[in-house]
Design a protein around this motif. Structure first.
Motif, PDB file in Angstrom:
ATOM      1  N   GLN A  75       1.140  -0.774   0.042  1.00  0.00           N
ATOM      2  CA  GLN A  75      -0.182  -0.323  -0.681  1.00  0.00           C
ATOM      3  C   GLN A  75       0.665   1.380   0.033  1.00  0.00           C
ATOM      4  O   GLN A  75       0.753   2.329  -0.755  1.00  0.00           O
ATOM      5  CB  GLN A  75      -0.375  -0.632   1.261  1.00  0.00           C
ATOM      6  CG  GLN A  75      -2.040  -0.955   1.114  1.00  0.00           C
ATOM      7  CD  GLN A  75      -2.748  -0.954  -0.432  1.00  0.00           C
ATOM      8  OE1 GLN A  75      -2.829   0.471  -0.676  1.00  0.00           O
ATOM      9  NE2 GLN A  75      -3.286  -1.940  -1.174  1.00  0.00           N
TER      10      GLN A  75
ATOM     11  N   TYR B 165      -7.137  -3.613  -6.252  1.00  0.00           N
ATOM     12  CA  TYR B 165      -6.289  -3.836  -5.376  1.00  0.00           C
ATOM     13  C   TYR B 165      -6.733  -3.498  -3.731  1.00  0.00           C
ATOM     14  O   TYR B 165      -6.546  -3.202  -2.975  1.00  0.00           O
ATOM     15  CB  TYR B 165      -4.951  -2.332  -6.224  1.00  0.00           C
ATOM     16  CG  TYR B 165      -4.335  -3.467  -6.560  1.00  0.00           C
ATOM     17  CD1 TYR B 165      -2.721  -4.190  -5.981  1.00  0.00           C
ATOM     18  CD2 TYR B 165      -3.849  -3.451  -7.444  1.00  0.00           C
ATOM     19  CE1 TYR B 165      -1.403  -4.755  -6.649  1.00  0.00           C
ATOM     20  CE2 TYR B 165      -3.113  -3.415  -8.666  1.00  0.00           C
ATOM     21  CZ  TYR B 165      -1.964  -4.145  -8.048  1.00  0.00           C
ATOM     22  OH  TYR B 165      -1.186  -5.335  -8.522  1.00  0.00           O
ATOM     23  N   ASN B 166      -7.490  -2.739  -4.048  1.00  0.00           N
ATOM     24  CA  ASN B 166      -8.615  -2.725  -2.825  1.00  0.00           C
ATOM     25  C   ASN B 166      -9.200  -3.496  -1.729  1.00  0.00           C
ATOM     26  O   ASN B 166      -8.978  -4.312  -1.108  1.00  0.00           O
ATOM     27  CB  ASN B 166     -10.052  -1.992  -3.204  1.00  0.00           C
ATOM     28  CG  ASN B 166      -9.876  -0.487  -3.834  1.00  0.00           C
ATOM     29  OD1 ASN B 166      -9.028   0.431  -2.871  1.00  0.00           O
ATOM     30  ND2 ASN B 166     -10.734  -0.147  -4.251  1.00  0.00           N
TER      31      ASN B 166
ATOM     32  N   SER C 111       0.777   4.360  -3.117  1.00  0.00           N
ATOM     33  CA  SER C 111       0.953   5.931  -2.565  1.00  0.00           C
ATOM     34  C   SER C 111       2.214   5.971  -3.405  1.00  0.00           C
ATOM     35  O   SER C 111       1.781   7.512  -3.399  1.00  0.00           O
ATOM     36  CB  SER C 111       0.741   6.285  -1.152  1.00  0.00           C
ATOM     37  OG  SER C 111       2.108   5.874  -0.479  1.00  0.00           O
TER      38      SER C 111
END
Length: 638
Positions: free
Chosen positions: A78, A634-635, A82
């Motif tokens: 994650q 990806y969630n 980002s």
């Protein structure tokens, strides 16, 4: 518990990613190294090529693995997303597909012979003994990476075409001489200054401030005397180490675990060898016979009139030998024995045993404590996870944080006022908090009076907290910080005196005065900084007593005209500075440095041209990105 599970899974992920990493190096580190891909949901379309979510995820995980080697394994997926790593991986796949489409359109393709030669040249596929291409090794590496031979060949063929196209931009983007020379002179220009320094600390005592001085200074500089925000909190922690200390494992359970893990405590027999490899059996038999007659292996080779190097094989188990035939022959020898000639694809081997380390199994008593600690830790993690659920249930049922902790026998810590950096207000002792940084970060993100969510620490423990009081930042009263205000006032007066002296020095230097005379008259220190480049680095070796310039001084130095003088503020005082000399080198005098600058300019131009070409290809073939599919995947996967 969750952290423990992640750590176990992570080890296998790292192994898989490492295998992929090898293949990425084998093809020059180019973005999409896994085009031999299964069918899956499409996340991008380039011309007639579909890029699946599986291909994107493999490319992303490969980039993540490379970053983790630099930044450490704490970099998770994650965080990498980002940071834009996922977008970078997708761009790499898209660019690869654009080049592939263009190569197909113009009929550019590497021949089978060239591709085969490129495969044979990859060091990763070479046999470590002979240094030659080893097909078995090649297939084994591809197999471990989940890639077929046809897929790898196709990948290499496309990447060769891309290299040819991209290389044409680099070759075409040669920097014009006038541009390279101008940039070279700008970068390599050096300047020399004469300096008189006035350190604030050397300005001696100053008059003591009056009460009015202190009050005015305190009022004018509130930020310098403001206490940070403090928070008090109640913290409940669930720590596996504390749980483990209270857990008892009976001896029967330990012995059962020992039996189930027995394979981990087995150590196979290991042997070290020396060997020679020749190409015909007759020579090998002559060498073996000479070695059995008492000659060492090198002497046996010499007696046989052969030309072969004696190769040592370090201590290792049987399966560490590259061929089963060698393992069978070598591990059947008695100590000091000489093998009969053994044939492998490399030739005929003759081996002698140089060392034998017997295998065996560590007894239960030798590993009992280790097994006990492992079982305690595993059970403690389970207990912590179970109690964490019970704690959340109790809070959801209306219990206060203290009541919920008391019902489970969990320790409760009430802190004094603490700042975000962990400091404590006043003389209160610093509390012992588990995962202090995480606790404080959570505390300063929560509203007061409401328990935070149950948070897992990096070590697999848990904590929950409630902020009880928020003490806003406030200016400390003058009476509380009087000494600090007085010292800051004195320091400012010394800085002002140093600034006045530097301004006087500046005036005299501008008129051509000798820096040593100025320093003697005004109480400063004259110095000649090393000849400097624009980045502040010395041009050549600096003398032991030379002192560089602060960044503001370097900037000013390269803005000044010859013989111009300026006063410059420094962190510890002020200085007067005069520009003494400017040297602009000629490219012919520093040919190697000029070549580096020219190559850098050419490289930048080539990258710009290639980027423009890629944008042209995007417009020509069209690129469609399915951001929804990417976000959904990806969630779900976290």
């Amino acid at each position: 518990m969750l952290q423990a599970i992640r750590s176990r899974v992570g080890s296998w992920i790292v192994k898989i990613l490492f295998a992929f990493l090898i293949l990425s190096f084998a093809v020059w580190g180019i973005g999409d190294i896994f085009r031999d891909q299964p069918q899956g949901r499409t996340v991008a379309e380039v011309a007639d090529t579909e890029i699946s979510i599986e291909a994107l995820d493999r490319a992303f995980r490969g980039e993540l693995s490379r970053l983790q080697q630099v930044l450490g394994p704490q970099l998770d997926a994650q965080t990498a997303i980002s940071m834009g790593v996922l977008d970078q991986a997708l761009r790499g796949l898209v660019v690869d597909a654009l080049y592939a489409a263009y190569s197909e359109e113009i009929g550019l393709s590497a021949s089978n012979e060239l591709v085969a030669e490129q495969v044979r040249r990859q060091p990763v596929f070479e046999d470590p003994v002979t240094g030659q291409f080893d097909r078995e090794r090649f297939l084994a590496i591809l197999g471990r990476s989940g890639m077929s031979e046809a897929g790898y060949i196709d990948l290499l063929r496309r990447d060769l075409a891309r290299q040819w196209i991209a290389g044409s931009f680099r070759r075409a983007a040669e920097a014009p001489d006038v541009l390279a020379e101008a940039l070279f002179r700008h970068r390599r220009e050096t300047r020399q200054a004469a300096v008189v320094r006035f350190a604030a600390a050397d300005q001696g005592p100053v008059a003591e401030p009056t009460d009015q001085d202190l009050a005015a200074f305190h009022e004018a500089n509130p930020d310098r005397f403001t206490a940070p925000e403090y928070r008090t909190m109640t913290v409940v922690s669930l720590t596996a180490a504390e749980m483990a200390a209270e857990i008892a494992i009976d001896d029967d359970r330990l012995r059962d675990e020992y039996e189930s893990r027995r394979g981990f405590f087995d150590s196979p027999e290991r042997r070290a060898f020396r060997q020679v490899v020749v190409q015909d059996r007759e020579t090998a038999e002559t060498i073996a016979e000479a070695a059995r007659g008492g000659a060492d292996l090198a002497g046996a080779v010499e007696q046989a009139g052969a030309s072969a190097e004696v190769i040592p094989l370090d201590l290792g188990p049987r399966d560490s030998l590259p061929f089963d035939e060698l393992g069978e022959a070598g591990f059947a020898l008695e100590p000091g024995g000489v093998s009969a000639p053994v044939e492998t694809p490399f030739g005929w081997h003759v081996m002698t045993v140089t060392e034998i380390v017997e295998g065996g199994t560590q007894p239960f008593e030798a590993v009992r404590d280790r097994i006990e600690q492992d079982l305690k830790q595993e059970r403690a993690l389970d207990v912590v996870f179970e109690m964490a659920n019970q704690l959340e249930d109790a809070l959801a049922g209306g219990a206060s944080l203290e009541e919920a902790a008391d019902s489970l026998g969990l320790p409760v810590t009430t802190t004094p006022p603490m700042a975000r950096d962990g400091s404590v207000r006043g003389d209160a002792p610093t509390p012992d908090l588990p995962a202090r940084d995480q606790v404080l970060s959570t505390a300063f993100a929560e509203d007061p009076g409401v328990p935070s969510r149950l948070t897992e620490t990096d070590s697999g423990d848990f904590f929950i907290l409630r902020v009880d009081q928020v003490i806003e930042p406030q200016v400390r009263p003058l009476d509380e910080v009087r000494d600090a205000v007085a010292e800051a006032w004195r320091a400012e007066r010394r800085q002002e005196r140093a600034a006045e002296l530097a301004a006087q020095a500046d005036e005299r230097l501008a008129l051509g005065a000798d820096p040593a005379d100025v320093a003697a008259d005004l109480g400063g220190t004259a110095s000649a900084p090393p000849t400097l480049r624009r980045d502040g680095s010395p041009a050549g070796e600096a003398s032991a007593d030379s002192v560089g310039l602060p960044p503001a001084g370097v900037t000013a130095l390269f803005e000044m005209a010859r013989n111009e003088a300026r006063a410059i503020d420094t962190p510890d005082g002020h200085l007067g500075m005069r520009l003494e000399a400017i040297t602009t080198p000629e490219p012919s005098a520093e040919a190697e440095a000029f070549e580096q600058v020219a190559e850098g300019v050419s490289g930048s131009l080539g990258q710009d041209l290639e980027q423009q070409f890629v944008e042209t290809l995007r417009a020509r073939y069209g690129v469609t990105i399915n951001q929804t599919a990417i976000q959904d995947y990806y969630n779900r996967s976290g």
